[in-house]
Scaffold this motif. Sequence first.
Motif, PDB file in Angstrom:
ATOM      1  N   HIS A  53      18.213 -19.866  32.596  1.00 12.58           N
ATOM      2  CA  HIS A  53      17.419 -20.278  33.665  1.00 12.58           C
ATOM      3  C   HIS A  53      18.343 -20.804  34.639  1.00 12.58           C
ATOM      4  CE1 HIS A  53      17.366 -24.063  31.149  1.00 12.58           C
ATOM      5  NE2 HIS A  53      17.449 -24.775  32.391  1.00 12.58           N
ATOM      6  N   ASP A  54      19.464 -21.317  34.612  1.00 11.47           N
ATOM      7  CA  ASP A  54      20.447 -21.901  35.567  1.00 11.47           C
ATOM      8  C   ASP A  54      21.582 -21.306  35.941  1.00 11.47           C
ATOM      9  OD1 ASP A  54      21.523 -22.380  33.324  1.00 11.47           O
ATOM     10  OD2 ASP A  54      21.859 -24.576  33.429  1.00 11.47           O
ATOM     11  N   LEU A  55      21.539 -19.823  35.570  1.00  7.83           N
ATOM     12  CA  LEU A  55      22.488 -19.189  35.975  1.00  7.83           C
ATOM     13  C   LEU A  55      22.498 -18.861  37.382  1.00  7.83           C
ATOM     14  CD1 LEU A  55      22.583 -16.525  33.268  1.00  7.83           C
ATOM     15  CD2 LEU A  55      24.480 -18.362  33.685  1.00  7.83           C
ATOM     16  N   PRO A  56      23.607 -18.604  38.003  1.00 10.74           N
ATOM     17  CA  PRO A  56      23.729 -17.851  39.642  1.00 10.74           C
ATOM     18  C   PRO A  56      22.958 -16.746  39.635  1.00 10.74           C
ATOM     19  CG  PRO A  56      25.776 -18.202  38.814  1.00 10.74           C
ATOM     20  CD  PRO A  56      24.746 -18.508  37.710  1.00 10.74           C
ATOM     21  N   PRO A  57      22.231 -16.307  40.845  1.00  7.71           N
ATOM     22  CA  PRO A  57      21.419 -15.237  41.026  1.00  7.71           C
ATOM     23  C   PRO A  57      21.898 -13.746  40.240  1.00  7.71           C
ATOM     24  CG  PRO A  57      21.711 -16.322  43.129  1.00  7.71           C
ATOM     25  CD  PRO A  57      22.556 -16.879  42.252  1.00  7.71           C
ATOM     26  N   ASP A  58      23.318 -13.708  40.433  1.00  2.54           N
ATOM     27  CA  ASP A  58      23.509 -11.963  39.889  1.00  2.54           C
ATOM     28  C   ASP A  58      23.403 -12.282  38.395  1.00  2.54           C
ATOM     29  OD1 ASP A  58      24.293 -11.073  42.460  1.00  2.54           O
ATOM     30  OD2 ASP A  58      26.305 -11.164  42.430  1.00  2.54           O
ATOM     31  N   GLY A  59      24.124 -13.358  37.820  1.00  2.40           N
ATOM     32  CA  GLY A  59      23.895 -13.407  36.456  1.00  2.40           C
ATOM     33  C   GLY A  59      22.647 -13.537  35.784  1.00  2.40           C
ATOM     34  N   PHE A  60      21.732 -14.114  36.501  1.00  2.00           N
ATOM     35  CA  PHE A  60      20.252 -14.384  36.173  1.00  2.00           C
ATOM     36  C   PHE A  60      19.617 -12.826  36.142  1.00  2.00           C
ATOM     37  CE2 PHE A  60      15.670 -15.785  37.143  1.00  2.00           C
ATOM     38  CZ  PHE A  60      15.481 -16.244  35.930  1.00  2.00           C
ATOM     39  N   ARG A  61      19.890 -12.110  37.076  1.00  2.00           N
ATOM     40  CA  ARG A  61      19.125 -10.711  37.252  1.00  2.00           C
ATOM     41  C   ARG A  61      19.643  -9.991  35.956  1.00  2.00           C
ATOM     42  NH1 ARG A  61      20.160 -11.207  42.760  1.00  2.00           N
ATOM     43  NH2 ARG A  61      21.874  -9.806  42.625  1.00  2.00           N
ATOM     44  N   ALA A  62      20.983  -9.910  35.818  1.00  3.15           N
ATOM     45  CA  ALA A  62      21.569  -9.278  34.706  1.00  3.15           C
ATOM     46  C   ALA A  62      20.939  -9.668  33.451  1.00  3.15           C
ATOM     47  CB  ALA A  62      23.067  -9.438  34.628  1.00  3.15           C
ATOM     48  N   VAL A  70      12.064  -3.852  40.019  1.00  5.45           N
ATOM     49  CA  VAL A  70      11.643  -5.184  40.470  1.00  5.45           C
ATOM     50  C   VAL A  70      13.277  -6.041  40.725  1.00  5.45           C
ATOM     51  CG1 VAL A  70      10.907  -7.507  40.062  1.00  5.45           C
ATOM     52  CG2 VAL A  70       9.473  -5.475  39.842  1.00  5.45           C
ATOM     53  N   LEU A  71      13.874  -5.857  39.755  1.00  4.81           N
ATOM     54  CA  LEU A  71      15.400  -6.363  39.722  1.00  4.81           C
ATOM     55  C   LEU A  71      16.256  -5.859  40.792  1.00  4.81           C
ATOM     56  CD1 LEU A  71      15.864  -6.293  35.797  1.00  4.81           C
ATOM     57  CD2 LEU A  71      15.579  -8.619  36.963  1.00  4.81           C
ATOM     58  N   ALA A  72      15.929  -4.441  40.933  1.00  3.38           N
ATOM     59  CA  ALA A  72      16.811  -4.003  42.202  1.00  3.38           C
ATOM     60  C   ALA A  72      16.152  -4.110  43.571  1.00  3.38           C
ATOM     61  CB  ALA A  72      16.743  -2.432  42.052  1.00  3.38           C
ATOM     62  N   ASP A  73      15.332  -5.133  43.713  1.00  6.07           N
ATOM     63  CA  ASP A  73      14.653  -5.221  45.118  1.00  6.07           C
ATOM     64  C   ASP A  73      15.081  -6.749  45.491  1.00  6.07           C
ATOM     65  OD1 ASP A  73      13.049  -5.916  47.244  1.00  6.07           O
ATOM     66  OD2 ASP A  73      11.450  -4.412  46.921  1.00  6.07           O
ATOM     67  N   PRO A  74      16.083  -6.911  46.616  1.00  3.74           N
ATOM     68  CA  PRO A  74      16.435  -8.241  46.667  1.00  3.74           C
ATOM     69  C   PRO A  74      15.230  -9.047  47.424  1.00  3.74           C
ATOM     70  CG  PRO A  74      17.949  -6.709  47.565  1.00  3.74           C
ATOM     71  CD  PRO A  74      16.689  -5.854  46.866  1.00  3.74           C
ATOM     72  N   ARG A  75      14.655  -8.647  48.233  1.00  2.55           N
ATOM     73  CA  ARG A  75      13.361  -9.372  48.801  1.00  2.55           C
ATOM     74  C   ARG A  75      12.185  -9.642  47.865  1.00  2.55           C
ATOM     75  NH1 ARG A  75      11.350  -6.259  53.930  1.00  2.55           N
ATOM     76  NH2 ARG A  75       9.968  -8.381  54.060  1.00  2.55           N
ATOM     77  N   LEU A  76      12.079  -8.580  46.846  1.00  2.32           N
ATOM     78  CA  LEU A  76      10.829  -9.098  45.940  1.00  2.32           C
ATOM     79  C   LEU A  76      11.536 -10.210  44.956  1.00  2.32           C
ATOM     80  CD1 LEU A  76       8.092  -8.582  44.704  1.00  2.32           C
ATOM     81  CD2 LEU A  76       8.967  -6.512  43.598  1.00  2.32           C
ATOM     82  N   MET A  77      12.841 -10.030  44.453  1.00  2.00           N
ATOM     83  CA  MET A  77      13.724 -10.962  43.562  1.00  2.00           C
ATOM     84  C   MET A  77      13.681 -12.548  44.087  1.00  2.00           C
ATOM     85  SD  MET A  77      13.878 -10.119  40.426  1.00  2.00           S
ATOM     86  CE  MET A  77      15.040 -11.557  39.955  1.00  2.00           C
ATOM     87  N   ALA A  78      14.016 -12.366  45.656  1.00  5.13           N
ATOM     88  CA  ALA A  78      14.069 -13.756  46.203  1.00  5.13           C
ATOM     89  C   ALA A  78      12.552 -14.564  46.149  1.00  5.13           C
ATOM     90  CB  ALA A  78      14.369 -13.491  47.477  1.00  5.13           C
ATOM     91  N   MET A  79      11.443 -13.770  46.257  1.00  3.17           N
ATOM     92  CA  MET A  79      10.092 -14.239  46.262  1.00  3.17           C
ATOM     93  C   MET A  79       9.738 -14.643  44.711  1.00  3.17           C
ATOM     94  SD  MET A  79       6.537 -12.443  47.682  1.00  3.17           S
ATOM     95  CE  MET A  79       6.829 -11.095  46.661  1.00  3.17           C
TER      96      MET A  79
END
Length: 263
Positions: free
Chosen positions: A139-148, A160-169
Amino acid sequence: MTGTAGTPTAESGRWFHRPLPRPEARLRLVCAPYAGAGAGVFRPWAERLPADTELVAVRLPGRENRLREWVPPDWPSLARDFAAALDEHVASPYLLFGHSMGAMLVYETVVRPLARPPERVLLSGCRAPQVPRALPAIHDLPPDGFRAELGRLAGTPADVLADPRLMAMLDPMLRADIRLAETWSRPAPDPLPVPVTAFWGEDDDVAPPHAVAAWQALAPHGFRAHPLAGGHFFLHERARDLLGLLDDEITLCLAERRRSDGS
Protein backbone atom coordinates in the motif's frame (compact mmCIF):
# COMPACT_ATOMS: atom_id res chain seq x y z
CA MET A 1 -34.12 9.92 4.40
CA THR A 2 -34.59 6.90 6.62
CA GLY A 3 -36.85 3.91 6.49
CA THR A 4 -37.59 0.55 8.04
CA ALA A 5 -35.11 -2.26 7.56
CA GLY A 6 -35.04 -3.31 3.92
CA THR A 7 -36.77 -0.18 2.63
CA PRO A 8 -34.86 1.28 -0.37
CA THR A 9 -34.40 4.96 0.48
CA ALA A 10 -31.80 7.49 -0.67
CA GLU A 11 -29.69 6.75 2.40
CA SER A 12 -30.00 2.99 1.84
CA GLY A 13 -28.84 3.52 -1.75
CA ARG A 14 -25.55 4.94 -0.51
CA TRP A 15 -24.64 1.65 1.14
CA PHE A 16 -26.61 -1.00 -0.72
CA HIS A 17 -27.45 -1.89 -4.30
CA ARG A 18 -30.28 -4.33 -5.04
CA PRO A 19 -29.86 -5.31 -8.72
CA LEU A 20 -33.05 -7.39 -8.66
CA PRO A 21 -35.29 -6.15 -5.82
CA ARG A 22 -37.29 -8.89 -4.13
CA PRO A 23 -39.07 -7.19 -1.23
CA GLU A 24 -40.94 -10.41 -0.35
CA ALA A 25 -37.77 -12.51 -0.24
CA ARG A 26 -37.47 -15.09 2.53
CA LEU A 27 -33.74 -14.38 2.87
CA ARG A 28 -31.23 -11.72 1.86
CA LEU A 29 -27.63 -12.36 0.84
CA VAL A 30 -25.61 -9.24 1.71
CA CYS A 31 -22.25 -9.19 -0.10
CA ALA A 32 -19.24 -7.02 0.82
CA PRO A 33 -16.58 -6.61 -1.92
CA TYR A 34 -12.81 -6.99 -1.88
CA ALA A 35 -10.38 -4.04 -1.77
CA GLY A 36 -10.94 -1.54 -4.56
CA ALA A 37 -14.16 -3.15 -5.76
CA GLY A 38 -17.73 -1.91 -5.71
CA ALA A 39 -21.22 -3.33 -5.51
CA GLY A 40 -21.13 -3.96 -9.25
CA VAL A 41 -18.91 -7.04 -8.90
CA PHE A 42 -21.90 -8.93 -7.46
CA ARG A 43 -24.50 -7.76 -10.00
CA PRO A 44 -24.26 -10.96 -12.14
CA TRP A 45 -25.18 -13.05 -9.10
CA ALA A 46 -28.65 -11.54 -8.67
CA GLU A 47 -30.46 -13.65 -11.28
CA ARG A 48 -28.55 -16.81 -10.35
CA LEU A 49 -29.69 -16.93 -6.73
CA PRO A 50 -32.83 -18.83 -5.69
CA ALA A 51 -36.03 -16.94 -6.46
CA ASP A 52 -36.80 -16.43 -2.75
CA THR A 53 -33.40 -14.80 -2.05
CA GLU A 54 -32.55 -11.14 -2.63
CA LEU A 55 -29.01 -10.04 -3.41
CA VAL A 56 -27.97 -6.92 -1.50
CA ALA A 57 -24.56 -5.72 -2.70
CA VAL A 58 -22.55 -3.45 -0.39
CA ARG A 59 -21.37 -0.12 -1.78
CA LEU A 60 -18.47 1.16 0.31
CA PRO A 61 -17.26 4.79 0.49
CA GLY A 62 -14.86 6.00 -2.18
CA ARG A 63 -16.30 4.16 -5.21
CA GLU A 64 -19.19 4.16 -7.68
CA ASN A 65 -21.74 6.81 -6.65
CA ARG A 66 -19.74 7.36 -3.42
CA LEU A 67 -16.52 8.21 -5.26
CA ARG A 68 -16.12 11.60 -3.58
CA GLU A 69 -16.69 10.23 -0.08
CA TRP A 70 -13.84 9.86 2.37
CA VAL A 71 -12.72 6.28 3.03
CA PRO A 72 -12.53 5.75 6.82
CA PRO A 73 -8.87 5.19 7.84
CA ASP A 74 -9.54 2.57 10.50
CA TRP A 75 -11.66 -0.52 11.02
CA PRO A 76 -13.74 0.74 13.98
CA SER A 77 -15.02 3.72 11.96
CA LEU A 78 -15.87 1.69 8.86
CA ALA A 79 -17.45 -1.16 10.83
CA ARG A 80 -19.52 1.26 12.96
CA ASP A 81 -20.95 2.98 9.88
CA PHE A 82 -21.63 -0.30 8.09
CA ALA A 83 -23.32 -1.77 11.17
CA ALA A 84 -25.64 1.23 11.41
CA ALA A 85 -26.57 0.86 7.72
CA LEU A 86 -27.24 -2.87 8.12
CA ASP A 87 -29.43 -2.37 11.16
CA GLU A 88 -31.50 0.30 9.46
CA HIS A 89 -31.76 -0.88 5.86
CA VAL A 90 -31.43 -4.67 5.66
CA ALA A 91 -34.34 -6.79 6.86
CA SER A 92 -33.82 -10.07 8.67
CA PRO A 93 -33.17 -12.86 8.07
CA TYR A 94 -29.96 -12.34 6.12
CA LEU A 95 -26.60 -13.94 5.43
CA LEU A 96 -23.48 -11.78 5.37
CA PHE A 97 -20.86 -12.65 2.73
CA GLY A 98 -17.50 -10.96 2.25
CA HIS A 99 -14.51 -11.69 0.03
CA SER A 100 -10.97 -10.76 1.15
CA MET A 101 -11.19 -7.23 2.63
CA GLY A 102 -14.99 -7.65 2.53
CA ALA A 103 -14.68 -10.63 4.87
CA MET A 104 -12.54 -8.54 7.22
CA LEU A 105 -15.33 -5.95 7.27
CA VAL A 106 -17.89 -8.69 7.97
CA TYR A 107 -15.86 -9.89 10.95
CA GLU A 108 -15.22 -6.40 12.35
CA THR A 109 -18.92 -5.58 12.04
CA VAL A 110 -20.37 -8.77 13.49
CA VAL A 111 -18.12 -8.90 16.57
CA ARG A 112 -19.51 -5.49 17.49
CA PRO A 113 -23.12 -5.34 18.73
CA LEU A 114 -25.70 -5.57 15.94
CA ALA A 115 -29.36 -5.07 16.68
CA ARG A 116 -30.15 -7.88 14.20
CA PRO A 117 -27.12 -10.10 13.54
CA PRO A 118 -26.96 -12.29 10.43
CA GLU A 119 -27.97 -15.93 10.49
CA ARG A 120 -24.42 -16.88 9.46
CA VAL A 121 -21.31 -15.22 8.06
CA LEU A 122 -19.76 -16.46 4.82
CA LEU A 123 -16.04 -15.59 4.78
CA SER A 124 -14.30 -15.95 1.44
CA GLY A 125 -10.64 -15.69 0.47
CA CYS A 126 -9.63 -14.14 3.79
CA ARG A 127 -7.11 -15.15 6.44
CA ALA A 128 -8.31 -15.30 10.02
CA PRO A 129 -7.26 -12.22 12.04
CA GLN A 130 -4.77 -14.11 14.19
CA VAL A 131 -2.85 -15.27 11.08
CA PRO A 132 -0.15 -12.91 9.68
CA ARG A 133 -0.50 -11.81 6.07
CA ALA A 134 1.23 -14.09 3.57
CA LEU A 135 2.70 -11.47 1.20
CA PRO A 136 4.69 -8.23 1.65
CA ALA A 137 2.68 -5.01 1.97
CA ILE A 138 2.16 -2.92 -1.17
CA HIS A 139 0.00 0.00 0.00
CA ASP A 140 2.95 2.39 0.43
CA LEU A 141 4.83 1.53 -2.79
CA PRO A 142 5.58 4.27 -5.35
CA PRO A 143 2.98 4.58 -8.16
CA ASP A 144 4.71 2.33 -10.71
CA GLY A 145 5.37 -0.42 -8.18
CA PHE A 146 1.87 -0.14 -6.77
CA ARG A 147 0.30 -0.51 -10.24
CA ALA A 148 2.53 -3.49 -11.01
CA GLU A 149 1.49 -5.28 -7.82
CA LEU A 150 -2.18 -4.54 -8.45
CA GLY A 151 -1.77 -6.10 -11.89
CA ARG A 152 -0.14 -9.18 -10.40
CA LEU A 153 -2.98 -9.62 -7.92
CA ALA A 154 -5.44 -9.53 -10.86
CA GLY A 155 -8.14 -7.72 -8.90
CA THR A 156 -7.94 -4.46 -10.88
CA PRO A 157 -8.88 -4.55 -14.59
CA ALA A 158 -5.94 -4.08 -16.97
CA ASP A 159 -7.67 -1.19 -18.76
CA VAL A 160 -7.99 0.67 -15.45
CA LEU A 161 -4.31 0.14 -14.64
CA ALA A 162 -3.35 1.40 -18.10
CA ASP A 163 -5.29 4.68 -17.76
CA PRO A 164 -3.12 7.25 -15.91
CA ARG A 165 -5.98 9.70 -15.33
CA LEU A 166 -8.30 7.02 -13.97
CA MET A 167 -5.57 5.57 -11.76
CA ALA A 168 -4.78 9.03 -10.38
CA MET A 169 -8.44 9.35 -9.38
CA LEU A 170 -8.73 5.86 -7.89
CA ASP A 171 -5.29 5.66 -6.26
CA PRO A 172 -6.31 7.15 -2.86
CA MET A 173 -9.24 4.75 -2.48
CA LEU A 174 -7.22 1.73 -3.61
CA ARG A 175 -4.37 2.50 -1.24
CA ALA A 176 -6.77 3.18 1.66
CA ASP A 177 -8.53 -0.16 1.10
CA ILE A 178 -5.32 -2.14 0.75
CA ARG A 179 -3.76 -0.44 3.77
CA LEU A 180 -6.77 -1.48 5.86
CA ALA A 181 -6.46 -5.06 4.60
CA GLU A 182 -2.69 -5.31 4.99
CA THR A 183 -2.55 -3.84 8.49
CA TRP A 184 -5.53 -5.85 9.79
CA SER A 185 -4.46 -7.96 12.73
CA ARG A 186 -5.91 -9.25 16.02
CA PRO A 187 -3.43 -11.38 17.99
CA ALA A 188 -6.21 -12.32 20.44
CA PRO A 189 -9.35 -12.05 18.30
CA ASP A 190 -12.93 -12.22 19.57
CA PRO A 191 -14.95 -15.28 18.52
CA LEU A 192 -17.82 -14.74 16.13
CA PRO A 193 -21.28 -14.77 17.72
CA VAL A 194 -22.89 -16.60 14.76
CA PRO A 195 -22.03 -19.70 12.70
CA VAL A 196 -19.29 -19.43 10.07
CA THR A 197 -18.76 -20.81 6.58
CA ALA A 198 -15.33 -20.31 4.99
CA PHE A 199 -14.39 -20.53 1.30
CA TRP A 200 -10.85 -20.60 -0.04
CA GLY A 201 -8.98 -20.99 -3.30
CA GLU A 202 -6.67 -23.98 -3.32
CA ASP A 203 -3.98 -21.95 -5.12
CA ASP A 204 -4.51 -18.65 -3.29
CA ASP A 205 -1.20 -17.08 -2.26
CA VAL A 206 -2.87 -14.02 -0.66
CA ALA A 207 -5.07 -16.03 1.71
CA PRO A 208 -3.65 -19.57 1.66
CA PRO A 209 -5.96 -22.46 2.61
CA HIS A 210 -4.46 -22.93 6.09
CA ALA A 211 -4.91 -19.22 6.86
CA VAL A 212 -8.62 -19.33 5.90
CA ALA A 213 -9.22 -22.64 7.67
CA ALA A 214 -7.99 -20.93 10.87
CA TRP A 215 -11.42 -19.25 11.13
CA GLN A 216 -12.60 -22.49 12.74
CA ALA A 217 -10.90 -21.42 15.98
CA LEU A 218 -13.23 -18.36 16.08
CA ALA A 219 -16.43 -20.23 15.27
CA PRO A 220 -17.88 -21.70 18.50
CA HIS A 221 -21.40 -21.71 17.02
CA GLY A 222 -20.56 -23.90 14.04
CA PHE A 223 -18.13 -24.04 11.13
CA ARG A 224 -18.29 -25.27 7.54
CA ALA A 225 -15.52 -25.07 4.95
CA HIS A 226 -15.52 -25.20 1.15
CA PRO A 227 -12.27 -25.32 -0.86
CA LEU A 228 -12.49 -24.32 -4.53
CA ALA A 229 -10.06 -24.54 -7.40
CA GLY A 230 -8.36 -21.27 -8.29
CA GLY A 231 -6.41 -18.38 -6.84
CA HIS A 232 -7.40 -15.36 -4.79
CA PHE A 233 -10.17 -14.31 -7.17
CA PHE A 234 -11.85 -17.70 -7.40
CA LEU A 235 -15.15 -15.88 -6.87
CA HIS A 236 -14.79 -14.82 -10.53
CA GLU A 237 -12.74 -17.74 -11.83
CA ARG A 238 -15.12 -20.30 -10.30
CA ALA A 239 -18.29 -18.24 -10.05
CA ARG A 240 -20.57 -21.13 -11.00
CA ASP A 241 -19.06 -23.42 -8.37
CA LEU A 242 -19.20 -20.72 -5.69
CA LEU A 243 -22.80 -19.85 -6.49
CA GLY A 244 -23.71 -23.52 -6.23
CA LEU A 245 -22.21 -23.61 -2.75
CA LEU A 246 -24.02 -20.40 -1.83
CA ASP A 247 -27.29 -21.99 -2.99
CA ASP A 248 -26.55 -24.87 -0.60
CA GLU A 249 -25.86 -22.43 2.25
CA ILE A 250 -29.13 -20.61 1.55
CA THR A 251 -31.08 -23.90 1.52
CA LEU A 252 -29.51 -24.98 4.81
CA CYS A 253 -30.17 -21.60 6.40
CA LEU A 254 -33.85 -21.64 5.47
CA ALA A 255 -34.18 -25.24 6.71
CA GLU A 256 -32.55 -24.31 10.03
CA ARG A 257 -34.97 -21.41 10.42
CA ARG A 258 -37.95 -23.67 9.76
CA ARG A 259 -36.73 -26.10 12.43
CA SER A 260 -36.16 -23.31 14.95
CA ASP A 261 -39.64 -21.92 14.22
CA GLY A 262 -41.16 -25.37 14.69
CA SER A 263 -42.72 -25.36 11.24
